[in-house]
Scaffold this active site. Structure first.
Site, PDB file in Angstrom:
ATOM      1  N   PRO A 156      20.384 -20.670 -53.162  1.00  0.00           N
ATOM      2  CA  PRO A 156      20.204 -21.453 -54.392  1.00  0.00           C
ATOM      3  C   PRO A 156      21.063 -20.998 -55.570  1.00  0.00           C
ATOM      4  O   PRO A 156      21.006 -21.610 -56.637  1.00  0.00           O
ATOM      5  CB  PRO A 156      18.711 -21.253 -54.718  1.00  0.00           C
ATOM      6  CG  PRO A 156      18.350 -19.965 -54.063  1.00  0.00           C
ATOM      7  CD  PRO A 156      19.217 -19.837 -52.852  1.00  0.00           C
ATOM      8  N   HIS A 205      22.956 -29.736 -70.589  1.00  0.00           N
ATOM      9  CA  HIS A 205      23.447 -28.392 -70.920  1.00  0.00           C
ATOM     10  C   HIS A 205      24.963 -28.352 -70.868  1.00  0.00           C
ATOM     11  O   HIS A 205      25.566 -28.729 -69.870  1.00  0.00           O
ATOM     12  CB  HIS A 205      22.860 -27.357 -69.952  1.00  0.00           C
ATOM     13  CG  HIS A 205      21.477 -26.925 -70.332  1.00  0.00           C
ATOM     14  ND1 HIS A 205      21.058 -25.621 -70.279  1.00  0.00           N
ATOM     15  CD2 HIS A 205      20.431 -27.637 -70.813  1.00  0.00           C
ATOM     16  CE1 HIS A 205      19.806 -25.547 -70.690  1.00  0.00           C
ATOM     17  NE2 HIS A 205      19.397 -26.756 -71.016  1.00  0.00           N
ATOM     18  N   TYR A 247      22.257 -16.269 -65.467  1.00  0.00           N
ATOM     19  CA  TYR A 247      22.409 -15.680 -64.125  1.00  0.00           C
ATOM     20  C   TYR A 247      22.786 -14.218 -64.347  1.00  0.00           C
ATOM     21  O   TYR A 247      23.837 -13.943 -64.933  1.00  0.00           O
ATOM     22  CB  TYR A 247      23.529 -16.372 -63.334  1.00  0.00           C
ATOM     23  CG  TYR A 247      23.204 -17.784 -62.893  1.00  0.00           C
ATOM     24  CD1 TYR A 247      23.338 -18.869 -63.755  1.00  0.00           C
ATOM     25  CD2 TYR A 247      22.796 -18.029 -61.590  1.00  0.00           C
ATOM     26  CE1 TYR A 247      23.063 -20.170 -63.330  1.00  0.00           C
ATOM     27  CE2 TYR A 247      22.523 -19.334 -61.150  1.00  0.00           C
ATOM     28  CZ  TYR A 247      22.653 -20.392 -62.028  1.00  0.00           C
ATOM     29  OH  TYR A 247      22.384 -21.671 -61.603  1.00  0.00           O
TER      30      TYR A 247
HETATM   31  C1  PHB Z   1      15.801 -23.680 -60.853  1.00  0.00           C
HETATM   32  O1  PHB Z   1      15.607 -24.000 -62.035  1.00  0.00           O
HETATM   33  O2  PHB Z   1      14.875 -23.712 -60.016  1.00  0.00           O
HETATM   34  C2  PHB Z   1      17.155 -23.260 -60.442  1.00  0.00           C
HETATM   35  C3  PHB Z   1      18.205 -23.374 -61.349  1.00  0.00           C
HETATM   36  C4  PHB Z   1      19.465 -22.948 -60.982  1.00  0.00           C
HETATM   37  C5  PHB Z   1      19.664 -22.412 -59.724  1.00  0.00           C
HETATM   38  C6  PHB Z   1      18.626 -22.308 -58.816  1.00  0.00           C
HETATM   39  C7  PHB Z   1      17.354 -22.726 -59.179  1.00  0.00           C
HETATM   40  O3  PHB Z   1      20.907 -21.961 -59.392  1.00  0.00           O
END
Ligand code: PHB
Ligand code: APR
Length: 394
Positions: free
Chosen positions: A293, A72, A201
């Site tokens: 995360p 990406h 996001y």
């Molecule tokens: C995911 O695909 O599980 C994932 C991707 C980006 C993140 C957190 C989790 O910031």
């Protein structure tokens, strides 16, 4: 038994470290509490920095990743119903991230390990560290009903946040830094095409959303939920309905829903222990630090620790560089804190905080507006997202 390095934990940290050491001719044994099937059943994030990808290639575990990983060059942010692309590659001199699930990384590393013939004791119980602060440490465990004792030169604590290694650093020498957040992420995995080519996001007054993916046919979505929520209270249809409520119409129209393969809630927490070494014990990955995360830094920072530790050990065994042994913690922590900072920053930028005053909310809006509408702001996000460089070990 006797070996050079005992590795506690067969998650990505332990397996990657074991593989890099093995290829450098440094003998190691991995002790894992669970079964391989259990380790592979844990669903985690799926974004690899280019440094992580290089390290997996160096470990000989990059073949399927090169074939199946999705490179990406960008990522999107979304707020006030406005989508803002961030051109990761253009802003960082050509760097990218790769979509490839942590479960798949673990599977590939497990396959390498079994091909290499190195010893892994799965379902090892009561793992105990001995004489960590001496020149001849050892580790014992209960394996197939028998007590096994392994003497070694070094111990790598790769046993995750709930492991036992960290406790081997005496409490008076151990400093723990922690922040927990008053919400979690409800994640859903489904065999449906992702709603968008790039990850999204999103900030929404109803809470944060992440539209992620594992492949062209498998999506992963997350919703910010209060910590008091129970995943069982979320039927698939309730999840999809809430996701739609937080996405703009053009994405809702493209959203393809389907039955969930997995649904769970993960709390968000920032945690660091200092130092990351004590005597002959080295802590690696989640055993030493965890991040929320939001920046996809957990696995990548674990791999950065491995990058430093395996090079230090290799230089110790090959070149007699004893001086490097004491430098691991300081070296690793410099990058750990930058990953912590970025994960904290993105978490604060994008989530809905019930504790916020109206003033805090306006400041948060201004931050989103500033960072994402300024080239300088986007560049700082991009360079952290693709991964900060590793320092040379010399
Ligand atoms: C995911 O695909 O599980 C994932 C991707 C980006 C993140 C957190 C989790 O910031
Ligand atoms: N004895 C033996 N093994 C143990 C013990 C113990 N007492 N305690 C824990 N383990 C094992 C766990 O069963 C697990 O398989 O250690 C392993 C640790 O693996 P992870 O938790 O995956 O940690 P790590 O390898 O550092 O990986 C970091 O995982 O949690 C994510 O976001 C994180 O992506 C990052 C990555």
């Amino acid at each position: 038994m006797k070996t050079q390095v005992v590795i506690i934990g067969a998650g990505p940290s332990g397996l990657l470290l074991g593989q890099l050491l093995q290829r450098a001719g440094i003998e190691n044994i991995i002790l894992e509490r669970q079964t391989p099937e259990y380790v592979l059943s844990r669903i985690r994030a799926g974004i690899l920095e280019s440094g992580t990808v290089s390290l997996l290639h160096q470990a000989g575990a990059g073949e399927r990743l090169a074939r199946e990983g999705l490179v990406h060059e960008g990522v999107e942010f979304l707020f006030n119903n406005q989508r803002i692309p961030v051109a990761l590659s253009a802003l960082t001199g050509g760097k990218t991230v790769t979509v490839y699930g942590q479960t798949e990384v673990t599977r590939d590393l497990m396959a390498c390990r079994s091909r290499s013939g190195a010893t892994t004791l799965y379902q090892a119980g009561e793992v105990t560290l001995h004489d960590v602060n001496s020149a001849s440490p050892s580790v014992s465990c209960l394996y197939r009903g028998e007590r096994v004792h392994i003497t070694c030169d070094f111990i790598a604590g790769c046993d995750g946040f709930h492991g036992i290694s960290r406790q081997a650093i005496p409490a008076h020498l151990r400093q723990e830094y922690e922040r927990s957040y008053p919400f979690g992420w409800l994640g859903l995995l489904a065999d449906t095409p992702p709603v968008n080519h790039e990850l999204i996001y999103a900030h929404h007054p109803r809470g944060f959303v992440l539209c992620s993916q594992r492949s062209a046919t498998r999506s992963r979505y997350y919703l910010q939920v209060p910590l008091s929520e129970d995943a069982d209270a979320w039927s698939d249809s309730r999840f999809w309905q809430e996701l739609r409520a937080r996405l703009p119409p053009e994405l809702c129209e493209r959203l393809i829903t389907g039955p969930s393969l997995e649904k769970s809630i993960a709390p968000l927490r920032s945690f660091v222990v200092e130092p990351m070494q004590y005597g002959r014990l080295y802590l690696v990955g989640d055993a030493a630090h965890i991040v929320p995360p939001t920046g996809a830094k957990g696995l990548n920072q674990a791999c950065a620790d491995v990058n430093y530790l395996w090079q230090i050990l290799e230089k110790y065994y090959r070149q007699g560089r004893e001086d490097l042994l004491s430098q691991y913690s300081a070296l690793a922590l410099r990058r750990v804190w930058k990953s912590e900072r970025f994960s904290w920053f993105l978490t604060h930028l994008l989530h809905d905080f019930s504790s916020h005053t109206p003033f805090d909310n306006r400041i948060q809006e201004a931050e989103r507006d500033y960072y994402l509408h300024s080239r300088a702001g986007q560049t700082t996000i991009a360079e952290n997202y693709v991964g900060l460089p590793f320092e040379p070990v010399e």
